[in-house]
Design an enzyme around this catalytic site. Structure first.
Site, short mmCIF file in Angstrom:
data_model
loop_
_atom_site.label_atom_id
_atom_site.label_comp_id
_atom_site.label_asym_id
_atom_site.label_seq_id
_atom_site.Cartn_x
_atom_site.Cartn_y
_atom_site.Cartn_z
CB SER A 112 -8.80 -10.56 -13.98
OG SER A 112 -8.83 -11.94 -14.22
CG ASP A 117 -9.99 -14.27 -7.26
OD1 ASP A 117 -10.06 -15.36 -7.99
OD2 ASP A 117 -9.48 -13.29 -7.70
CG HIS A 148 -11.83 -13.44 -10.34
ND1 HIS A 148 -10.43 -13.04 -10.06
CD2 HIS A 148 -11.86 -13.18 -11.79
CE1 HIS A 148 -9.81 -12.64 -11.41
NE2 HIS A 148 -10.71 -12.75 -12.51
#
Length: 327
Positions: free
Chosen positions: A143, A257, A289
């Protein structure tokens, strides 16, 4: 549900995934940095003389501990133990926003402050281990950690390569708006405690505007982060930074995601790096995600079910780290 609430939810005891062999490695504590912002971490070393390839893990945005604990799940612990089971040394650490949140956020902090110093310290700690191949130390970010991984490699040219898992390239302030819209369409009850879409749009516009400054009130900005944070993030282009690096990269994205998406974020990496022979880009269609496999629209509440990171991701990353060579 806000991310901080997920982190604090009472959890079922975490159990190792089937792809983990706890007899294959040893762990020891490590401290990164010094002074007020020193953070604790864990180094996971495969048994045997080596030399082993090694990787530093960077957690995503938010006050994550070294395991990236969310509810009953530990994404970075899955990664660390899964990779170490396959002969790769791993160092993970608590983010400064987890251990010293008040003092860190009280200053004019930046994303570089949040990630780069401790990542560099972690790389140096791995280099000191006799069983680590110092020519094959990589950085893996998830991320926002993936977004910042090229910045770490730019600061330490000896980094052998990058693994970017769901790294965002779309401006974060507008990603927040997209997330809120996704939740409004699919799980409106989860919006409790979150800003309204209209408020998030106004905050995003302020981040984009020439009026943004060090003195902009935090209350007017996303997450209450200071103007310094958004000025630094606004000036950082992860794709251009990655493109300037002469290093191999493995870039992965979950197809389900909604926080970092194929359309808005992976497309950035593809546009800037797809013609590079040393860059591997892979989509895991069933993953969200956190790279948890599933079906249907992904929701934040899904992260609170006990799950493990997709074994295919563990296997592919391990294979790539074991076989890739920096040209």
């Amino acid at each position: 549900m806000p991310l901080e609430d997920m982190m604090e939810t009472p959890t079922i005891a975490w159990q190792p995934a089937e792809y983990i062999d706890p007899t294959a490695f040893d762990e020891r504590p490590v401290t990164l940095g010094d002074g007020e912002f020193a953070v604790p971490g864990t180094v996971t070393v495969p048994r045997g003389a080596g030399p082993h390839p090694a990787v530093v893990l960077l957690a995503g945005g938010g006050p994550f501990d070294r395991d990236a604990t969310v509810g009953p799940n530990k994404v970075l612990k899955d990664l660390a133990w899964g990779l170490a089971s396959r002969g790769i040394a791993v160092l993970r650490f608590d983010k400064v926003t987890h251990t010293q949140a008040e003092s860190f956020w009280g200053a004019d902090c930046t994303p570089a402050d949040e990630y780069v110093p401790h990542a560099i310290s972690a790389i140096e700690a791995l280099r000191r281990l006799p069983s680590v191949d110092t020519e094959r130390i990589f950085v893996l970010g998830h991320s926002m950690g993936g977004k910042m991984a090229p910045r770490v490699a730019a600061a330490d040219p000896a980094v052998a390569g990058l693994v970017i898992l769901a790294g965002d390239t779309h401006p974060l302030q507008w990603s927040i708006v997209r997330v809120l819209r996704h939740l409004a369409d699919n799980d409106p009850e989860s919006l409790e405690g979150l800003p309204s879409i209209d408020d998030a749009i106004e905050q995003a516009k302020l981040v984009d505007s020439p009026e943004l400054s060090l003195s902009t009130p935090r209350s007017d900005l996303p997450f209450g982060a200071p103007g310094s944070y958004w000025l630094d993030l606004r000036s950082y282009d992860p794709v251009a930074t990655a493109a300037a690096l002469d290093k191999p990269m493995f870039i992965a994205q979950g197809g389900r995601d909604y926080q970092v998406t194929v359309a808005d974020d992976l497309s950035g990496w593809q546009a800037g790096l797809a013609d590079r022979a040393e860059v591997t880009i892979r989509i895991y269609d069933a993953d969200d995600h956190m790279f948890f496999p599933g079906s249907g629209p992904s929701l934040g509440a899904d992260y609170l079910r006990p799950q493990h990171l997709d074994p295919a991701v563990i296997a592919d990353v391990a294979d790539w780290l074991t076989t890739v060579r920096n040209h």
